[in-house]
Design an enzyme around this catalytic site. Structure first.
Site, PDB file in Angstrom:
ATOM      1  N   GLU A  36       0.807  -1.227   0.000  1.00 42.07           N
ATOM      2  CA  GLU A  36       0.000   0.000   0.000  1.00 42.07           C
ATOM      3  C   GLU A  36       0.835   1.270   0.000  1.00 42.07           C
ATOM      4  OE1 GLU A  36      -2.733  -1.226   3.208  1.00 42.07           O
ATOM      5  OE2 GLU A  36      -4.155  -1.662   1.623  1.00 42.07           O
ATOM      6  N   GLU A  88      -4.081 -10.666  -0.088  1.00 38.52           N
ATOM      7  CA  GLU A  88      -4.891 -10.651   1.140  1.00 38.52           C
ATOM      8  C   GLU A  88      -6.319 -11.038   0.750  1.00 38.52           C
ATOM      9  OE1 GLU A  88      -4.559  -6.951   3.381  1.00 38.52           O
ATOM     10  OE2 GLU A  88      -2.417  -6.848   2.917  1.00 38.52           O
TER      11      GLU A  88
HETATM   12  C1  GAL Z   1      -5.223  -4.165   4.046  1.00 36.48           C
HETATM   13  C2  GAL Z   1      -3.828  -3.942   4.595  1.00 36.48           C
HETATM   14  C3  GAL Z   1      -3.601  -4.713   5.869  1.00 36.48           C
HETATM   15  C4  GAL Z   1      -4.750  -4.483   6.813  1.00 36.48           C
HETATM   16  C5  GAL Z   1      -6.034  -4.918   6.184  1.00 36.48           C
HETATM   17  C6  GAL Z   1      -7.244  -4.634   7.045  1.00 36.48           C
HETATM   18  O1  GAL Z   1      -5.553  -3.137   3.202  1.00 36.48           O
HETATM   19  O2  GAL Z   1      -2.835  -4.317   3.677  1.00 36.48           O
HETATM   20  O3  GAL Z   1      -2.392  -4.292   6.425  1.00 36.48           O
HETATM   21  O4  GAL Z   1      -4.841  -3.133   7.084  1.00 36.48           O
HETATM   22  O5  GAL Z   1      -6.233  -4.192   4.999  1.00 36.48           O
HETATM   23  O6  GAL Z   1      -7.223  -5.274   8.268  1.00 36.48           O
END
Ligand code: GAL
Length: 927
Positions: free
Chosen positions: A442, A524
């Site tokens: 990010e 993620e």
């Molecule tokens: C993503 C980020 C993580 C965490 C997650 C939400 O955007 O990369 O570090 O913030 O969202 O829990």
């Protein structure tokens, strides 16, 4: 350099911590750490510590602290702070607050007398966020990047056998903090080990071992690049031994000897390269993490040893071919989690035992991959991944979330970005577990990220590069949305690594728009925030259906809760704001599939099931198809295949099929000798198969529905009330904001306005309710009953044993289970609805003498919750400690109960698991 006052005890080049371009001064180049035993002097332990209110400022606290350790976890009056996107202090970059806690660590150090004549190096494993080093009042150097070791040469500053004073000053907030804006706790201090090590003056400065293996022929190719130190020994040779046997040698180089103008085109650098073919070498993989000992020696012209180092290598090949990431020629499915270095007592300081336990737990739950979100994790973690077998995406310590699209476009941040990426690769290059480099998280896109990716590809062509945020940046700039935005050709990544994509977008990508030359691996997905993890089974069904999808990394491994000691001496698990930290982002740090103490959450049990490497499918009659999803292991080498038939959760037959040979990636059909079944009333029969601890599965074989059981005496008439609400789970409070909407609809008090029609026929209780039009997507339709006093345990038939919801129950089985009433709910750190069980057919409530106090049966596969806390109490509580202790418990029997989804940052609960307007009717018997 100017010196601050002697009272401060530290040198601080004025304002250097506020300069993005002040990345390091006098720091040694990063290498693989190669020293051990008597060549290392640990400086871990107690250090004298002074906390200043700012660099060179006023003393706030003088004490002793432990190294490694975050001072934010050691009661020095400077607590940790949790923020997600927002910076913990006001900007704009590179501005840092005037009040800027600064820790001065001092220690008397005596370099061993027998290190006389050696080169002496200081290694500081992790300093959060800027480090300044001095010895006996003399400035040595400084450096940034809190998640990589920093080394400084002390040879000329220390005298072996005589004590000296080492002072390490750490400034908490710095320009570097803007590059470390990860969603985690901000700590401060020396959170990893500090040590001195020695090398001979003529030494091996670094070793890079590339251990390739051709998956077709099994022939290994070992290439060892050894870098020699500054001091020379003409005619010296580098010799390499693999598992004790010599594999080759080469003459060492110490740069060019004459003037640059004549040698400019012949300069070959320092060191030597030794290459050797290793036929028939066993491969390293997450399934078979075969490691080999490598010994590299530097010998002088007469063959006398000048220096020697050891490391472990694994032979394997990683490549992107077409739309697949191949490990040893196989498109392995990435069954991964994101992992922060986090310990509930140590913060960023995690013990070796805890890191090993993490990997063991991951392996024990069928996981094979980790993304080190969002920075290089502790170096020991990679050793364990090499040894136990995990595929690692190694991520550089770069996140500029609060200034996502702007920060890196300013050139003054460029050197820091390149340092962070290149130093990570220089540290971790020899780990077979590292299969991809990641540029960070990010941080938008900027040319320097392309440069960093180019450096990685040129330096290390053996691993692809990963970076997600260029896609986001491209999408924002081009007005595209996923999956079209993933098609944009990006220079900074070799894979498409989306975050929290919907299953629909993944399917569309796989069926219509996929770029053939890029694998899709979600960096993620499945936001595992407290009670969560919905639709994991659907993600994995899609991944298995489409070769264009190759798995991903669940967000994330461990709840970032911290143990906090309260004034009355008790402890609680804390989240953002609990330490008086402002600004903060509350409980948003609680996203782990394991609790902070590593107790698995139900979401991990679900994940373990949906990624299990053995698939089962009923082909009718007695036939079951077994799929072996291992890439390098025959099923016969795993365990016996055992079977059992249950009727209403009781075993009626069981047996084993023994070892069933199924080649990696293949399927085979087996026959299970199911006995003839005679079912009565409303009995249900299930067939279960199990392969050791690796995989299990259950399917419904048959169900009898001939007759209603006879009516019994009238029920005890427990107070019953309509329930259309649940204490919102975090995935519905954040993101889609259902919690607010339900409040506006008045759901918490709906029982006062919406009519619940209840009839009784003997012991049978029948409920009917009409959910009004417009009440779309509500959490439940059910009733709450008060249980008689004295109930301490529950015995039940239904899906279990652990908490499950309609969108998170693939990992449960139908069976007869028993639990204490107190253990029915899950104790999520941030209280919220929990403990639902689906598919319940009967429950028996027992008192302390194991006498049945109440039986509730004849439920038609309903959703049930048992708890001593009401939804109102759960919703009002900030912490578990706020919940009242209560003698009696409640029982909820729901016709429907909403799923859990991933809504805070990902897809909300999917349509089949939502509840809308209409008339609902459900029944049960009370005895
Ligand atoms: C993503 C980020 C993580 C965490 C997650 C939400 O955007 O990369 O570090 O913030 O969202 O829990």
């Amino acid at each position: 350099m100017t010196h601050s006052s002697p009272a401060a005890g530290s040198f601080l080049p004025v304002g250097s911590w506020t300069r993005p371009e002040a990345v390091a001064l006098n720091r040694l180049p990063m290498t693989t750490f190669l020293r051990e035993g008597a060549d290392v002097l640990s400086l871990d332990g107690p250090w004298s510590f002074t906390l200043l209110d700012r660099p060179g400022g006023i003393v706030r606290c003088g004490t002793t602290v432990q190294v490694p350790g975050c001072w934010t976890m050691q009661d020095v009056g400077d607590p940790p702070q949790y923020t997600n996107i927002q910076m913990p202090f006001p900007g704009p970059p590179p501005h840092v607050p005037d009040e800027d806690p600064t820790g001065v660590y001092r220690r008397q150090v005596e370099v061993p007398a027998d290190w006389q004549g050696s080169r002496v190096v200081l290694q500081v494993g992790g300093a959060d966020s800027v480090l300044y080093v001095e010895v006996d009042g003399r400035a040595v150097g400084m450096g940034t990047d809190s998640r990589l070791a920093q080394e400084f040469e002390l040879t000329d500053l220390v005298t072996p056998g005589r004590p000296c004073e080492l002072v390490l000053t750490v400034v908490r907030w710095s320009a570097a903090s803007y590059l470390e804006d990860q969603d985690h706790w901000y700590h401060a201090g020396l959170h990893r080990s500090v040590l001195l090590y020695r090398t001979p003056r003529v030494h091996l400065a670094d070793v890079r071992a590339v251990a390739d293996r051709d998956p077709e022929t099994g022939v290994g190719q070992l290439t060892v690049h050894a870098t020699t130190g500054e001091a020379r020994s003409e005619g010296a040779q580098v010799r390499v031994h693999l598992d004790g046997a010599p594999v080759g040698r080469a003459t060492a180089r110490w740069e060019h000897r004459t003037n640059v103008s004549t040698n400019a085109y012949r300069f070959t650098g320092r060191g030597a390269t030794v290459s050797a073919e290793v036929p028939g070498v066993e491969a390293w993989s997450a399934e078979h993490p075969r490691l080999h000992d490598l010994r590299v020696e530097l010998v002088d012209a007469d063959g006398a040893r000048l220096d020697s180092v050891s490391l472990r290598v694994g032979f394997r090949r990683v490549e992107v071919r077409g739309h697949e990431l191949l490990v040893n020629g196989r498109a392995v499915l990435i069954k991964g989690v994101n992992r922060h270095d986090h310990d509930p007592r140590g913060g960023k300081t995690v013990s070796r035992a805890a890191m090993r336990r993490d990997v063991e737990l991951m392996k024990g739950h069928n996981l094979n991959a980790v993304r080190t979100s969002h920075y290089p994790n502790d170096p020991y973690f990679y050793d364990v991944c090499d040894e136990l077998g995990m595929y690692v995406v190694d991520e550089a310590n770069i996140e500029t979330h609060a200034y996502l699209r702007s920060l890196l476009t300013s050139s003054e941040w460029g050197p820091a970005v390149l340092e962070r990426v290149t130093r990570m690769a220089l540290r971790d290059k020899n780990h077979p577990c590292v299969v991809m480099w990641s540029l960070g998280n990010e941080s938008g896109w900027a040319p320097v990220l392309d440069a960093a990716a180019a450096w990685l590809r040129a330096y290390d062509p053996t691993r692809p590069v990963h970076y997600e945020n260029g896609y986001l940046d491209g999408a924002l700039a081009g007005g595209l949305t996923p999956p079209q935005s993933w098609r944009t050709p990006r220079r900074e990544t070799d894979v498409v690594p989306p975050m929290y994509p919907s299953i629909e977008d993944l399917e569309e990508w796989a069926t219509t728009v996929a770029l053939p030359e890029r694998p899709l691996i979600m960096c993620e997905y499945a936001h595992a925030m407290n009670n969560s993890g919905g639709d994991l089974d659907r993600y994995w069904a899609a991944i298995r259906r489409h070769p264009d999808l190759q798995g991903g990394f669940v967000w994330d491994w461990v709840d970032q809760a911290l143990v906090q000691r309260l004034p009355d001496g008790t402890e609680r698990l804390a989240y953002g704001g609990d330490f008086g930290d402002t600004p903060h982002d509350g409980p948003f740090c609680l996203n782990g599939v394991v609790a902070a103490d590593r107790t698995p959450h139900p979401s991990l049990l679900e994940l373990a099931h949906v990624v299990q490497p053995v698939g089962f499918a009923w082909t009718g009659g007695e036939g079951v198809r077994l799929t072996n999803e291992h890439d390098f292991t025959d099923l016969a080498d795993v365990a016996d295949v055992d079977w059992a038939v249950t009727v209403d959760g009781e075993d009626v037959a069981a047996g084993t099929l023994g070892r069933v040979p199924v080649a990696p990636g293949a399927t085979t059909d087996v026959r299970v000798p199911v006995p003839p079944l005679r079912l009565h009333g409303r009995q249900v029969a299930h067939l279960s198969l199990r392969v050791g601890a690796v995989a299990s599965w259950q399917t419904e074989l048959a169900r009898a529905q001939d007759a209603e059981p006879p009516a019994a005496a009238a029920g005890p008439g427990l107070p019953t009330r309509l329930a259309l609400w649940r204490a919102p789970i975090d995935n519905e409070t954040y993101g889609p904001r259902h919690a607010e909407r339900w409040e506006q609809l008045g759901l918490p008090t709906a029982h006062e306005r919406v009519q619940l029609r209840t009839e009784t026929e003997g012991a049978r209780v029948i409920h009917e309710v009409t959910v009004p039009d417009g009440w779309d997507d509500i959490p439940r339709v059910g009733v709450r009953l008060g249980l008689p006093p004295g109930v301490v345990a529950v015995d039940w038939l239904g899906r279990g044993p652990h908490e499950n919801y309609s969108d998170r129950r693939a990992g449960t089985t139908v069976g007869r289970w028993r639990t204490a009433v107190d253990d029915w709910p899950v104790r999520y750190v941030h209280p919220q609805a929990s403990g639902n069980r689906t598919g319940v057919r009967w429950l028996r409530f027992l008192d302390a003498d194991d006498r049945v106090v109440l039986t509730v049966d004849d439920l038609d596969d309903l959703d049930v919750t048992v708890s001593r806390w009401t939804d109102e109490e759960l919703a009002a509580a900030g912490h578990l400690e706020d919940l009242p202790a209560r003698e009696h418990a409640y029982l909820w029997i729901d016709a429907r109960h909403r799923g859990v989804g991933s809504g805070a940052v990902g897809p909300d609960v999917s349509a089949p698991h939502r509840i809308g307007p209409g008339t609902y009717r459900w029944s049960y018997r009370l005895r």
